[in-house]
Design a protein around this motif. Structure first.
Motif, PDB file in Angstrom:
ATOM      1  N   ARG A  53      41.082  12.097  73.466  1.00 56.57           N
ATOM      2  CA  ARG A  53      40.269  12.526  74.608  1.00 56.57           C
ATOM      3  C   ARG A  53      41.150  12.969  75.766  1.00 56.57           C
ATOM      4  O   ARG A  53      42.240  12.424  75.961  1.00 56.57           O
ATOM      5  N   HIS A  54      40.655  13.950  76.537  1.00 55.18           N
ATOM      6  CA  HIS A  54      41.412  14.442  77.691  1.00 55.18           C
ATOM      7  C   HIS A  54      40.869  13.858  78.993  1.00 55.18           C
ATOM      8  O   HIS A  54      41.151  14.370  80.070  1.00 55.18           O
ATOM      9  N   PRO A  73      41.407  19.808  75.545  1.00 51.06           N
ATOM     10  CA  PRO A  73      41.001  19.121  74.310  1.00 51.06           C
ATOM     11  C   PRO A  73      41.976  19.364  73.153  1.00 51.06           C
ATOM     12  O   PRO A  73      42.197  18.465  72.336  1.00 51.06           O
ATOM     13  N   GLN A 128      43.349   8.447  71.750  1.00 51.77           N
ATOM     14  CA  GLN A 128      42.063   8.495  71.052  1.00 51.77           C
ATOM     15  C   GLN A 128      41.548   9.924  70.901  1.00 51.77           C
ATOM     16  O   GLN A 128      40.417  10.142  70.452  1.00 51.77           O
ATOM     17  N   GLU A 178      46.854  12.798  69.931  1.00 52.78           N
ATOM     18  CA  GLU A 178      46.326  11.762  69.041  1.00 52.78           C
ATOM     19  C   GLU A 178      47.054  11.757  67.704  1.00 52.78           C
ATOM     20  O   GLU A 178      47.444  10.693  67.192  1.00 52.78           O
ATOM     21  N   THR A 197      37.573   6.946  80.060  1.00 51.45           N
ATOM     22  CA  THR A 197      36.228   6.381  80.146  1.00 51.45           C
ATOM     23  C   THR A 197      36.309   4.937  80.651  1.00 51.45           C
ATOM     24  O   THR A 197      37.381   4.301  80.583  1.00 51.45           O
ATOM     25  N   ALA A 212      43.561   7.012  76.413  1.00 43.57           N
ATOM     26  CA  ALA A 212      42.526   8.024  76.180  1.00 43.57           C
ATOM     27  C   ALA A 212      43.070   9.163  75.330  1.00 43.57           C
ATOM     28  O   ALA A 212      42.422   9.600  74.372  1.00 43.57           O
ATOM     29  N   ALA A 223      31.620  14.091  76.425  1.00 43.22           N
ATOM     30  CA  ALA A 223      32.733  14.961  76.070  1.00 43.22           C
ATOM     31  C   ALA A 223      32.403  16.403  76.422  1.00 43.22           C
ATOM     32  O   ALA A 223      31.305  16.895  76.204  1.00 43.22           O
ATOM     33  N   ALA A 270      44.908  17.138  73.666  1.00 47.22           N
ATOM     34  CA  ALA A 270      44.520  15.758  73.372  1.00 47.22           C
ATOM     35  C   ALA A 270      44.502  15.508  71.861  1.00 47.22           C
ATOM     36  O   ALA A 270      44.914  14.437  71.390  1.00 47.22           O
ATOM     37  N   SER A 271      44.039  16.481  71.093  1.00 48.44           N
ATOM     38  CA  SER A 271      44.019  16.352  69.639  1.00 48.44           C
ATOM     39  C   SER A 271      45.436  16.254  69.084  1.00 48.44           C
ATOM     40  O   SER A 271      45.708  15.436  68.193  1.00 48.44           O
TER      41      SER A 271
END
Length: 323
Positions: free
Chosen positions: A270-271, A5, A268, A12, A274, A265, A322, A8-9
């Protein structure tokens, strides 16, 4: 190893900074810029079907400046030769050896302008480099490096003197989209800066090409649930089973969708991927890969309509919560 996570942050935030920077040169087209940038990080290529003067060259230059890369523009014409694209081997009489002189395809961002105006033989010169990121001349492979993005354009209005891209070549493009004309407010901003003929020249570099390659490697570690993989495979199979379709989405098309969905993903924050990521990307990634039955096409059926029917007929799995 799967993306965390925290990673992923970071992804982004970096992705947003890259889009913001390119948007300074190509105003009001954040969605298109994000899609093209995602294609680059998924190590794919983009086909732009657009009228002249919509900012295709500005997009390529702005992307190259943002990632500290190089850009080149190849104007495809009927007399263009494959060696004009890839390069040629020339004998050096003083050194008594053959030397390879690189063509314009050796750049981070390559704009192949009006690709359908060149002969099929010249168009095919891009097939190897788009698939394998290398050029083979006289049996010797030459790597083009990372990142490597081909942005090919074709004019949807003028068809005289053009060669239709074969399905095998269309399948090499990860995404097909268009920039389109700006809205009135953005057009006024563009006209206000008309004195600056090359806004990309003033863009600061956000990251290096090496960092772009690291982002691409990181995006590849985004987790995809088996249910999402099954959903993607079912969608592809549904396009092939549609009565209006002669040639549906190939396995390469399914792989392409998963690759760019991982980048999307991560962009956005997210790791994991969807089903909504798949739905958001299925049209730009698959529309150009579908070959319609001539009678269905004549009656008004479109590839977009086939994809819409496919999304309605295949039930999406429940999105993962999540972690």
């Amino acid at each position: 190893m799967t993306m965390t996570p925290e990673q992923a942050s970071w992804f982004e935030g970096t992705f947003t900074r890259l889009v913001d920077n390119v948007d300074r040169a190509l105003m009001g087209k954040r969605e298109v810029v994000g899609l093209v940038l995602a294609a680059m990080l998924a190590e794919g290529h983009v086909l732009l079907e657009d009228a002249p003067g919509t900012g295709k060259t500005s997009l390529a230059k702005a992307l190259a400046a943002t990632v500290q890369g190089t850009s080149s523009r190849i104007q495809f014409t009927p007399d263009l030769l494959p060696s004009d694209v890839t390069g040629v081997t020339i004998y050096d009489q003083q050194a008594h050896r053959f030397e390879f002189h690189r063509g314009p395809v050796f750049a981070s961002i390559v704009l192949a302008d009006e690709i359908n105006r060149a002969s099929p033989k010249t168009q095919s010169a891009l097939l190897e480099v788009m698939e394998e990121s290398r050029v083979t001349v006289d049996g010797v492979p030459h790597e083009v490096g990372r990142p490597f993005l081909v942005i090919a354009t074709q004019n949807p209005i003028e068809q005289a003197g053009t060669y239709k891209l074969p399905e095998a070549q269309l399948d090499r493009f990860l995404v097909k989209t268009s920039i389109g004309y700006p809205d009135l407010a953005v057009a006024e901003r563009i006209l206000a800066g008309a004195a600056d003929r090359n806004p990309s020249a003033h863009l600061p570099a956000i990251i290096t090409t090496g960092a772009v390659a690291d982002m691409a490697d990181l995006a590849a570690t985004v987790h995809v649930e088996p249910a999402v993989l099954r959903y993607t495979a079912q969608l592809a199979e549904a396009t092939r089973a549609d009565a209006s379709v002669n040639l549906g989405v190939s396995v390469r098309g399914s792989l392409a969708l998963i690759r760019i969905a991982k980048v999307w993903a991560a962009a956005q924050g997210r790791h994991f991927v969807t089903p909504d990521d798949i739905k958001a990307l299925v049209r730009p990634v698959w529309t150009h890969r579908i070959v319609l039955d001539p009678e269905a096409e004549f009656s008004g059926t479109t590839a977009e309509a086939v994809i819409a029917r496919t999304l309605e007929s295949v039930a999406a799995p429940q999105a993962r919560a999540a972690a």
